[in-house]
Design a protein around this motif. Structure first.
Motif, PDB file in Angstrom:
ATOM      1  N   ARG A   8       0.130   0.210 -19.436  1.00  0.00           N
ATOM      2  CA  ARG A   8       0.249  -1.034 -18.626  1.00  0.00           C
ATOM      3  C   ARG A   8      -0.192  -1.417 -17.037  1.00  0.00           C
ATOM      4  O   ARG A   8      -0.567  -1.202 -16.506  1.00  0.00           O
ATOM      5  N   GLU A   9       1.876  -0.588 -16.948  1.00  0.00           N
ATOM      6  CA  GLU A   9       2.543  -1.067 -15.790  1.00  0.00           C
ATOM      7  C   GLU A   9       1.866   0.083 -14.667  1.00  0.00           C
ATOM      8  O   GLU A   9       1.051  -0.301 -12.966  1.00  0.00           O
ATOM      9  N   ILE A  10       1.330   1.590 -15.275  1.00  0.00           N
ATOM     10  CA  ILE A  10       0.614   2.204 -14.182  1.00  0.00           C
ATOM     11  C   ILE A  10      -1.302   1.645 -13.822  1.00  0.00           C
ATOM     12  O   ILE A  10      -1.154   1.262 -12.874  1.00  0.00           O
ATOM     13  N   GLN A  11      -1.540   1.160 -14.687  1.00  0.00           N
ATOM     14  CA  GLN A  11      -3.357   0.292 -14.484  1.00  0.00           C
ATOM     15  C   GLN A  11      -2.696  -0.922 -13.204  1.00  0.00           C
ATOM     16  O   GLN A  11      -3.952  -0.756 -12.739  1.00  0.00           O
ATOM     17  N   GLY A  12      -1.703  -1.405 -13.220  1.00  0.00           N
ATOM     18  CA  GLY A  12      -1.829  -2.206 -12.187  1.00  0.00           C
ATOM     19  C   GLY A  12      -0.775  -1.604 -10.799  1.00  0.00           C
ATOM     20  O   GLY A  12      -0.641  -2.662 -10.229  1.00  0.00           O
ATOM     21  N   ASN A  13      -0.953  -0.643 -10.527  1.00  0.00           N
ATOM     22  CA  ASN A  13       0.233  -0.420  -9.967  1.00  0.00           C
ATOM     23  C   ASN A  13      -0.289   0.380  -8.874  1.00  0.00           C
ATOM     24  O   ASN A  13      -1.894   1.305  -8.803  1.00  0.00           O
ATOM     25  N   ARG A  14      -0.321  -0.380  -7.996  1.00  0.00           N
ATOM     26  CA  ARG A  14      -1.132  -0.837  -5.862  1.00  0.00           C
ATOM     27  C   ARG A  14      -1.199   0.367  -5.755  1.00  0.00           C
ATOM     28  O   ARG A  14      -2.742   1.875  -5.156  1.00  0.00           O
ATOM     29  N   ASN A  15       0.282   1.678  -5.234  1.00  0.00           N
ATOM     30  CA  ASN A  15       0.144   2.910  -4.844  1.00  0.00           C
ATOM     31  C   ASN A  15      -0.613   3.996  -6.038  1.00  0.00           C
ATOM     32  O   ASN A  15      -1.010   4.365  -5.329  1.00  0.00           O
ATOM     33  N   VAL A  16      -0.151   3.914  -7.034  1.00  0.00           N
ATOM     34  CA  VAL A  16      -1.347   4.756  -7.911  1.00  0.00           C
ATOM     35  C   VAL A  16      -2.960   4.830  -7.178  1.00  0.00           C
ATOM     36  O   VAL A  16      -3.716   5.575  -7.363  1.00  0.00           O
ATOM     37  N   LYS A  75     -10.952   5.442  -6.963  1.00  0.00           N
ATOM     38  CA  LYS A  75     -10.976   5.286  -8.557  1.00  0.00           C
ATOM     39  C   LYS A  75     -10.639   3.956  -9.172  1.00  0.00           C
ATOM     40  O   LYS A  75      -9.581   4.221  -9.359  1.00  0.00           O
ATOM     41  N   ALA A  76     -11.675   3.376  -9.675  1.00  0.00           N
ATOM     42  CA  ALA A  76     -10.441   2.381 -10.876  1.00  0.00           C
ATOM     43  C   ALA A  76      -9.402   3.041 -11.700  1.00  0.00           C
ATOM     44  O   ALA A  76     -10.416   3.747 -12.393  1.00  0.00           O
ATOM     45  N   LEU A  77      -9.006   2.189 -11.906  1.00  0.00           N
ATOM     46  CA  LEU A  77      -8.286   3.019 -13.442  1.00  0.00           C
ATOM     47  C   LEU A  77      -7.931   2.259 -14.943  1.00  0.00           C
ATOM     48  O   LEU A  77      -8.114   0.753 -14.044  1.00  0.00           O
TER      49      LEU A  77
END
Ligand code: ATP
Ligand code: MG
Lengths: 330, 244
Positions: free
Chosen positions: B227-235, B242-244
């Motif tokens: 969840r955290e990664i999906q919401g991370n801007r840098n990523v 690419k939509a995560l």
């Protein structure tokens, strides 16, 4: 299909090795009978030579065909054992129960440090370091005159058994070589189809994978190196006992190259490939050298044709033809 | 709890080029951790360092708390670590069965550990069944479709009964159907196996992983729950659009 089905199916497959060995057994029986049916002495000598070099080529194939290590110095162990048996016979005893095992042991022991260093390298570098070691053996034989006789070579005393001379006649030596060859070929076969042998094939196919699977690859490579050297040593012993003479050329790089060519022409991927290769090369040599001194040229052309046209050597061609005849395709 | 896999400030340089810089990774036993990042981020390099194929330039690797820095692959394997390769490392001229046999025989080696023919055959058959390759047992690997070769790659890693499994892009080059089949196989693996997976297919990552670490240019960009990664801007930026 369940696991049990597959296992049953696998176990009901015909045992291919049985076919190979029944053919080989027939051939060995024929060779054993031949002297009684009037095989001339010079043919016996030729067969002896072919068997000796077949054994040398078979031993190299443990490295080349099964482990994927291209050694360019295999004649080193042929030479080491060949000299060892002469030196032991001169200084310790001529009894074959002493000389034979001891000389082979010397070759095997030399293979431990040489192999230990060589297998640290791979590919081209392995080839070069084995070449370098073999040249060192050659130079030692050439220069260490008091022990080896230097470039003149060394007379090897005839073998005895419990004080009585043996193997003096061509015929008795012929049977001796045939017996030793048969035993060694059977042993080598048992080794390459064993779990150990299949591990070597794994190393040939993918060394990184074998490492990742937990195999200590270096240990296996070293073992293969020593096994190859040991049987190469047996060939060297037979060679010295047959000629009752050994010269530095036995360990020369051209000798290593010749064995390599035998294995490749015959087919490194097949157990009998080296035997086929040694037979063809030696027959060519004998037959052609009576017509022309350029027999090496013919051998070279044959080699080039096979290497470019049939990577798997003559054994590979035969297998392809056989599968074709049975309509199984390549 | 002691981490199953932990790296401490692991760096790797090739001459002046820095492939990994001070990578800290900690994976709990039983966790499924994805490592993502663009091409050349250093993901495979990190796997090779953890599995002992390459030594780190600096930093340490711990398996179950034991310092395994500089250990050989077979020593790491003995600790229960197994891996697949991004580029297949199969025994091309052997059959599927023989491939798995070599893998299964690995943990039965040694004079005193020899195993009966029956037990070994059952084990090989079991592994093949798990990766849906039982029907191809007699096929030479070189004659197999690429997707099946990837399945075999997984089979070889599983055959050692690993506790820690590193999967380097298991679905790369597979068709969507094959990817789905592979995903089902991975999801079905026992929860006790700690899994580290490098994967470009985000569906696979998000269906399988508990946590995700993002590598970029050799550095850890983010590390957190799915969840955290999906919401991370840098990523999202690194994955440009690419939509995560
Ligand atoms: N032996 C080597 N020598 C020099 N550079 C190397 C070597 N191995 C890898 N590299 C470089 O290190 C970087 C990281 O490579 P790595 O294979 O770990 O990337 P990756 O994240 O797995 O990428 P991909 O998604 O393409 O698999 C790359 O830029 C690569 O070119
Ligand atoms: Mg990679």
């Amino acid at each position: 299909m369940t696991v049990a089905d597959v296992i049953v199916q696998r176990r009901s497959k015909p045992f291919v090795a049985l076919r190979l060995w029944s053919v080989l057994a027939l051939m060995i029986a024929a060779f054993a009978a031949a002297p009684f049916l009037g095989m001339p002495q010079f043919v016996q000598a030729l067969v002896i030579e072919i068997l000796v070099f077949s054994l040398l080529a078979l031993s190299l194939n443990v490295l080349l065909g099964y482990t994927g290590l291209v050694s360019f110095g295999h004649a080193a162990f042929f030479g080491i054992a060949g000299y060892a048996i002469g030196i032991i016979a001169i200084h310790i005893s001529t009894d074959i129960l002493v000389t034979f095992p001891l000389a082979v042991l010397v070759a095997a022991l030399c293979a431990v440090p040489i192999g230990w260093l060589s297998i640290r390298l791979s590919g081209f570098y392995f080839l070069m370091i084995t070449f370098a070691f073999a040249q060192m053996v050659f130079v030692a034989a050439f220069r260490w005159k008091p022990v080896t006789g230097g470039s003149d070579g060394m007379i090897v005393p005839g073998a005895t058994l419990f004080g009585a001379p043996i193997l003096g006649s061509r015929e008795s030596f012929y049977f001796f070589v045939l017996a030793v060859f048969t035993v060694c070929a059977a042993l080598l076969y048992a080794i390459v189809v064993s779990r150990f042998g299949r591990t070597l094939v794994g190393i040939r196919e993918s060394t990184p994978r074998m490492r990742a699977l937990g195999y200590n690859v270096r240990r296996y490579k070293l073992a293969a190196f020593v096994v190859g050297a040991t049987f190469g040593g047996v060939a060297g012993v037979l060679n010295s006992l047959f000629n009752l003479f050994i010269a530095p050329e036995s360990a020369h790089w051209t000798q290593s190259a010749l064995v390599l060519v035998m294995v490749l022409i015959g087919g490194a991927g097949y157990f009998v490939g080296p035997i086929i290769g040694a037979t063809i090369v030696l027959l060519l040599q004998h037959w052609l050298s009576s017509y022309t001194e350029y027999w090496g040229l013919v051998l070279g052309i044959l080699f080039i044709v096979l290497i470019t046209g049939a990577r798997e050597g003559i054994a590979g061609l035969v297998m392809q033809g056989w599968n074709h005849l049975r309509g199984k395709g390549p | 709890m002691t981490a199953a896999v932990r790296t401490s400030r692991v760096s790797k340089s090739y001459g002046a080029f820095v492939a990994l810089k001070d990578v800290d990774l900690s994976v709990e036993p039983g966790e499924r951790r994805a490592i993502i990042g663009p091409n050349g981020a250093g993901k495979s390099t990190l796997f090779s360092i953890i599995a002992g194929q390459k030594p780190p330039t600096s930093g340490s690797i711990f398996i179950d708390g034991a310092d395994m820095t500089g250990a050989r692959p077979d020593q790491l394997w003995a600790r229960g670590l197994s891996r697949t390769f991004q580029r297949n490392q199969l025994f091309q001229n052997l059959t599927v069965w023989e491939n798995v046999e070599l893998a299964c025989a690995a943990h039965h080696r040694g004079l005193f550990k020899s195993v009966s023919r029956d037990a070994l055959d059952d084990e090989i058959g079991g592994v093949l069944e798990r990766v849906n390759l039982l029907g191809s047992h007699d096929v030479r690997v070189a004659n197999m479709a690429y997707g099946e070769q990837r399945q075999l790659e997984l089979a070889l890693a599983l055959a050692g009964r690993p506790r820690i499994l590193l999967l380097d892009e298991p679905t790369a080059g597979m068709s969507p159907a094959e990817t789905q089949a592979m995903l089902r196989m991975m999801i079905a693996l026992p929860r006790e196996i700690t899994i580290l997976i490098v994967e470009h297919d985000m569906d696979v990552v998000f269906s399988l992983a508990d946590r995700v670490m993002v590598l970029n240019l050799g550095e850890v960009l983010a590390d957190g729950t799915v969840r955290e990664i999906q919401g991370n801007r840098n990523v999202s930026e690194v994955y440009m659009g690419k939509a995560l």
